[in-house]
Motif scaffolding. Structure first.
Motif, PDB file in Angstrom:
ATOM      1  N   ARG A   1      86.219  73.911  51.743  1.00 16.17           N
ATOM      2  CA  ARG A   1      86.718  74.213  53.086  1.00 16.17           C
ATOM      3  C   ARG A   1      85.676  75.016  53.856  1.00 16.17           C
ATOM      4  O   ARG A   1      85.131  75.988  53.348  1.00 16.17           O
ATOM      5  CB  ARG A   1      88.055  74.984  52.996  1.00 16.17           C
TER       6      ARG A   1
ATOM      7  N   GLY B   1     100.753  77.157  51.096  1.00 16.97           N
ATOM      8  CA  GLY B   1     100.671  75.786  50.581  1.00 16.97           C
ATOM      9  C   GLY B   1     101.188  75.681  49.151  1.00 16.97           C
ATOM     10  O   GLY B   1     101.911  74.741  48.801  1.00 16.97           O
TER      11      GLY B   1
ATOM     12  N   ASP C   1     104.128  74.442  57.713  1.00 12.54           N
ATOM     13  CA  ASP C   1     103.289  75.470  57.062  1.00 12.54           C
ATOM     14  C   ASP C   1     102.107  75.826  57.967  1.00 12.54           C
ATOM     15  O   ASP C   1     101.351  74.953  58.390  1.00 12.54           O
ATOM     16  CB  ASP C   1     102.863  74.852  55.710  1.00 12.54           C
TER      17      ASP C   1
HETATM   18 MG    MG Z   1      97.414  76.311  53.323  1.00 15.27          MG
END
Ligand code: MG
Ligand code: UP5
Length: 204
Positions: free
Chosen positions: A148, A30, A103
């Motif tokens: 996350r 990312g 990605d």
């Molecule tokens: Mg990522």
């Protein structure tokens, strides 16, 4: 006599340009994509981000399934991810954007085969090669603030296992097609990015 019909991808690589960006959890996919978007006219589509958005979308029938798979470090069934990617590509084509960094996908062989058979063949694969201990440190550090659900030691171990067992074969498959551009990424963001730029110069 019946003849077998062979399905064609929706687009040719001359119309729609796709670079797959692969690498283990926390390798820096990312981070490097963001830099590429600034310097080149790419659209960045993170399969993980698309799945997290779908998971949080009110009324999604897949919310719970996605949430469970992500926490367990498992690959969400390809139909869901392919549909999200296909929609995102279509939306961008409407506004004349044709160059994509995809990605974190494909991370299983069935996804690689389906995407290239039905949507478009990839141009090449950027593979961020990173030692597991470096990725672990990055993810644990990020986990302090990322929110996350998979940035914790239990999920991270599961993600590593899935990466080794299920996703590395995808890299090996693209290696046999000489499509893999391998980047070492256990160095600073800027140094990795220099290597990326050098490596892709002749391929764009
Ligand atoms: Mg990522
Ligand atoms: N950082 C980055 N580069 C650094 C550097 N050179 N030096 C020092 N620090 C660096 O970076 C991670 C962290 O490291 C950040 O804090 C960054 O600042 C730092 P990042 O760029 O976010 O790494 P990235 O490789 O993108 O890591 P990510 O955690 O996003 O990788 P994953 O592949 O695990 O996550 P993704 O979001 O792609 O997928 C999550 C889950 O979704 C999967 O596990 C799976 O369950 C599901 N999924 C599917 O089921 N199907 C799919 O097709 C895709 C995902």
């Amino acid at each position: 006599m019946t003849t077998a019909t062979t399905s064609q991808p929706a687009f040719s690589p001359d119309q729609v340009s796709v670079v797959f960006v692969l690498g283990g959890p926390g390798a820096g996919k990312g981070t490097q994509c963001e830099k590429l978007v600034k310097d080149y006219s790419f659209v960045h589509l993170s399969a993980g981000d698309l799945l997290r958005a779908e998971q949080n979308r009110k009324g999604s029938q897949y919310g719970e399934l996605i949430s469970n798979h992500i926490k367990e470090g498992l690959i969400v069934p390809q139909e869901i991810t392919l549909a999200l990617l296909r929609n995102a590509i279509s939306e961008n084509l409407k506004v004349n954007k044709y160059k994509f960094l995809i990605d974190g996908f494909p991370r299983k062989m069935d996804q690689a085969v389906s995407f290239e058979r039905d949507i478009v063949e990839s141009k090449f694969v950027l593979f961020f090669d990173c030692p597991e201990d470096v990725m672990l440190q990055r993810l644990l550090e990020r986990g302090k603030t990322s929110g996350r659900s998979d940035d914790n030691i239990e999920s991270i171990k599961k993600r590593f296992k899935t990466f080794e067992g299920t996703s590395m074969p995808v890299i090996d498959y693209f290696e046999t097609k000489s499509k893999v551009v391998r980047i070492r990424c256990d160095k600073s963001v800027e140094d990795v990015y220099k290597e990326v730029q050098d490596a892709i110069r002749d391929r764009l």
